[in-house]
Design an enzyme around this catalytic site. Structure first.
Site, PDB file in Angstrom:
ATOM      1  CB  THR A 242       4.497 -35.748  29.495  1.00 23.00           C
ATOM      2  OG1 THR A 242       4.106 -36.676  28.496  1.00 23.00           O
ATOM      3  CG2 THR A 242       5.744 -35.027  29.056  1.00 23.00           C
TER       4      THR A 242
ATOM      5  CG  ASP B  85       1.202 -41.742  26.283  1.00 24.02           C
ATOM      6  OD1 ASP B  85       0.486 -40.947  26.894  1.00 24.02           O
ATOM      7  OD2 ASP B  85       1.478 -42.872  26.700  1.00 24.02           O
TER       8      ASP B  85
HETATM    9  N1  LIG Z   1      -5.141 -25.360  24.949  1.00 29.34           N
HETATM   10  C1  LIG Z   1      -4.216 -25.473  25.881  1.00 29.34           C
HETATM   11  N2  LIG Z   1      -3.554 -24.388  26.333  1.00 29.34           N
HETATM   12  C2  LIG Z   1      -2.623 -24.510  27.271  1.00 29.34           C
HETATM   13  N3  LIG Z   1      -2.241 -25.661  27.823  1.00 29.34           N
HETATM   14  C3  LIG Z   1      -2.857 -26.768  27.433  1.00 29.34           C
HETATM   15  C4  LIG Z   1      -3.876 -26.739  26.446  1.00 29.34           C
HETATM   16  N4  LIG Z   1      -4.290 -27.996  26.252  1.00 29.34           N
HETATM   17  C5  LIG Z   1      -3.574 -28.781  27.090  1.00 29.34           C
HETATM   18  N5  LIG Z   1      -2.708 -28.047  27.806  1.00 29.34           N
HETATM   19  C6  LIG Z   1      -1.779 -28.482  28.833  1.00 29.34           C
HETATM   20  O1  LIG Z   1      -0.860 -29.444  28.331  1.00 29.34           O
HETATM   21  C7  LIG Z   1      -0.439 -30.289  29.392  1.00 29.34           C
HETATM   22  C8  LIG Z   1      -0.550 -31.731  29.006  1.00 29.34           C
HETATM   23  O2  LIG Z   1       0.345 -32.008  27.983  1.00 29.34           O
HETATM   24  P1  LIG Z   1       0.583 -33.496  27.454  1.00 29.34           P
HETATM   25  O3  LIG Z   1      -0.726 -34.121  27.177  1.00 29.34           O
HETATM   26  O4  LIG Z   1       1.579 -33.407  26.376  1.00 29.34           O
HETATM   27  O5  LIG Z   1       1.277 -34.198  28.674  1.00 29.34           O
HETATM   28  P2  LIG Z   1       0.678 -35.075  29.837  1.00 29.34           P
HETATM   29  O6  LIG Z   1      -0.801 -35.020  29.817  1.00 29.34           O
HETATM   30  O7  LIG Z   1       1.358 -34.645  31.071  1.00 29.34           O
HETATM   31  O8  LIG Z   1       1.216 -36.509  29.499  1.00 29.34           O
HETATM   32  P3  LIG Z   1       0.684 -37.593  28.439  1.00 29.34           P
HETATM   33  O9  LIG Z   1      -0.481 -37.000  27.717  1.00 29.34           O
HETATM   34  O10 LIG Z   1       1.871 -37.818  27.575  1.00 29.34           O
HETATM   35  O11 LIG Z   1       0.323 -38.769  29.264  1.00 29.34           O
HETATM   36  C9  LIG Z   1      -1.341 -29.995  30.581  1.00 29.34           C
HETATM   37  O12 LIG Z   1      -0.667 -29.231  31.536  1.00 29.34           O
HETATM   38  C10 LIG Z   1      -2.481 -29.220  29.938  1.00 29.34           C
HETATM   39  O13 LIG Z   1      -3.089 -28.320  30.837  1.00 29.34           O
END
Ligand SMILES: Nc1ncnc2c1ncn2[C@@H]1O[C@H](COP(=O)(O)OP(=O)(O)OP(=O)(O)O)[C@@H](O)[C@H]1O
Ligand SMILES: [Mg+2]
Length: 552
Positions: free
Chosen positions: A97, A63
């Site tokens: 992130t 996170d």
């Molecule tokens: N199956 C998937 N294929 C492609 N991208 C995905 C998939 N699942 C999630 N994502 C992408 O991953 C990203 C989110 O990543 P992550 O959760 O690590 O970071 P965040 O949401 O920005 O921050 P945090 O969750 O740490 O608060 C988003 O852009 C989301 O669309």
């Protein structure tokens, strides 16, 4: 200096000043560095971070907000970036992130313009326009959904879990997240409102993530105080007390001279009867369960047990409030005020074993909008991270219930916004156009980082994305699980539009704020006591000065 050459002191001695390009360069460097730290954790193929604090406590997390909270950042510009992850976390719960990565990319793009002698205010203006345009475009792109359609909510929760440790159990956990939020959602006017305080999240390591469960009621991590008390009460009438069931000690030291053993007995009898009196008041009210925020004396426990009352003590204030809301009971301070109408109602109050602990479950409360999510995991660290991830999942479901509009994930919306911005930039004139183009470049950092973390080639990805968006494939993004670009709508990867909006807003704000600074005036720090060796601190001694002297 005055004209005669005598120095005029305006600032306190020891204050350091960092001006113009130097100040800018330091701030830009610090902000970029923070983005660099979290970059590798973006997306389902992102890595986790292990953080060790000064006391040696270890946190393992993916996170963004937690990573940045745990590291002890000193540089003022870096702190501003850390703050946007906090804001994003508070507002929408997910996307912390991404917000930091985007802010870093915006600042990096601006650096190139500054090097080409574009004034920061022009960049900031261009960025603001680009952000507004992006938000408008996003609104047009977004898919409007029915906020009570559980299918969508599960998909949204699923995507937020995809990048976390709990992803392997996300099928089951996404259902729980959707059900939990739906259970507490309230209709307000046209829309819905969710109070996250209605969902109590408890965690307990010791068994698998699969054992995570939703309990319709409140769970107190306390045991029944006395062995002689009943362990289960059906048709519970609950007295909620926030005063102790103890004889309070006097605040001054008193000395009592006793000349006769019978006097001591009298003294103790008096105490006894006072406690009994307290218990009698509770019994008279008709209560068969006591939940006390303070302590309960042994003698009071004994009398309560004799009357078959189940009692719990030292309950957290926040739990008292939740119980009051759930059971319809009133929290009473003065026992003399306690009457039947103050009692909360629940179908069952029962002590159950959860691993080695005993917890009290209050189920079937009068108000069904009170639920507990009991998060389980094999070890403490897994459970901690699972709890954080469940928080993200609950928040994204709340986002969609409150703002029923979703977009596709996998960097597709960012790629589409980038494409449309570039198109729009051509209609602008002058240097502002350059800033908008740079903003479009920065937006691409999200799909490109996702690709990079999945081991894909960033250049190939960029070329493919641009080509597909040019052909009108608006949901073409990065399918990180298969390691190729593709239509993410068919992959059913959806995210709340509210999260995307917040990412754009907070990243643009932070980048603009940092770019506008051309003068950093820092007072000397108070001398801190010597800390443990090697204990955190990105700025090193001297705070922002530690970042100084960085060359291009
Ligand atoms: N199956 C998937 N294929 C492609 N991208 C995905 C998939 N699942 C999630 N994502 C992408 O991953 C990203 C989110 O990543 P992550 O959760 O690590 O970071 P965040 O949401 O920005 O921050 P945090 O969750 O740490 O608060 C988003 O852009 C989301 O669309
Ligand atoms: Mg996320």
């Amino acid at each position: 200096m005055t004209q005669s050459g005598t120095p005029v002191l305006i600032l306190k001695e020891g204050t350091s000043e960092n001006k113009g390009r130097d100040a800018q360069r330091n701030n830009i460097f610090a902000a970029k560095l923070i983005a660099e730290i979290v970059k590798s954790s973006l997306g389902p193929r992102g890595m986790d971070k292990m953080l060790v604090d000064t006391l040696g406590d270890v946190t393992i997390t993916n996170d963004g907000a937690t990573i940045l909270k745990e590291i002890d950042v000193q540089h003022p510009a870096a702190k501003m970036i850390v703050e946007i992850s906090k804001t994003t976390d508070n507002e929408v719960g997910d996307g912390t992130t991404s917000a930091v990565v985007l802010a870093g990319a915006l600042i990096e793009s601006a650096e190139e313009l500054i090097r080409d002698n574009v004034h920061p205010t022009i960049i900031v203006d261009g960025y603001r326009k680009a952000a507004n345009k992006s938000l408008q475009t996003l609104d047009k792109l977004a898919i409007k959904v029915d906020p009570t359609d559980r299918k969508w909510l599960v998909k949204i929760a699923h995507t937020s879990m995809a990048s976390k440790l709990i992803s392997k159990e996300s099928d089951q956990l996404a259902d729980l997240a959707a059900d939990a939020v739906l259970a507490v959602a309230e209709k307000v006017g046209e829309g819905y409102r969710v109070d996250m305080d209605d969902i109590k999240v408890e965690k307990k390591p010791g068994s698998g993530l699969k054992q995570t469960q939703l309990i319709k009621g409140i769970v107190l991590d306390k045991e029944v105080v006395h062995a002689g008390m009943p362990k289960r009460i059906d048709g519970a009438k609950i007295a909620l007390l926030n005063s102790p069931l103890e004889i309070e000690k006097t605040e001054f030291d008193a000395k009592i001279n006793i000349s006769d053993p019978s006097q001591i007995k009298k003294f103790l009898d008096e105490e006894n009867s006072m406690l009994k009196g307290m218990v009698d008041k509770i019994i008279q009210s008709g209560a068969n369960v006591v939940v006390c925020q303070k302590g309960i004396d042994d003698i009071a426990q004994h009398y309560l047990a004799k009357n078959n009352v189940l009692a719990v003590r030292r309950v957290k204030e926040s739990d008292m409030t939740k119980l009051s809301k759930a059971t319809g009971g009133r929290i009473v301070t003065n026992l003399d005020d306690l009457s039947e109408k103050d009692l909360g109602k629940a179908q069952v109050v029962e002590e159950r074993k959860v691993e080695e602990d005993k917890w009290v479950f209050v189920e079937g409360a009068r108000n069904p909008k009170a639920i507990t999510l009991l998060v389980r995991g094999a070890t403490q660290r897994v459970t901690d991270e699972a709890e954080r991830s469940m928080h993200d999942a609950l928040m994204v479901v709340k986002d969609v219930i409150e703002h029923p509009s979703v977009v596709v994930g996998g960097g597709a919306p960012e790629a589409e916004l980038s494409y449309q911005l570039r198109d729009w930039a051509n209609s602008l004139s002058g240097r502002e156009q350059l800033a908008v183009q740079k903003y479009a470049d920065a937006l691409e950092s999200i799909p490109l980082t996702l690709a990079e973390n999945a081991g894909m080639d960033p250049i190939d990805t960029q070329v493919e994305l641009r080509a597909k968006h040019g052909q009108g494939k608006k949901w073409w993004g990065v399918n990180v699980l298969e390691g190729k670009t593709g239509d993410l709508e068919t992959e059913q990867v959806f995210e709340p539009n509210a999260v995307k909006e917040q990412i754009i807003k907070s990243a643009t704000e932070a980048a603009s704020m940092i770019l506008r600074i051309d003068d950093v005036i820092a007072s000397t720090k108070m001398k801190a006591p010597p800390g443990p060796p090697g204990g955190g601190g990105m700025g090193g001694p001297g705070g922002m000065g530690g970042m100084g002297g960085m060359e291009d």
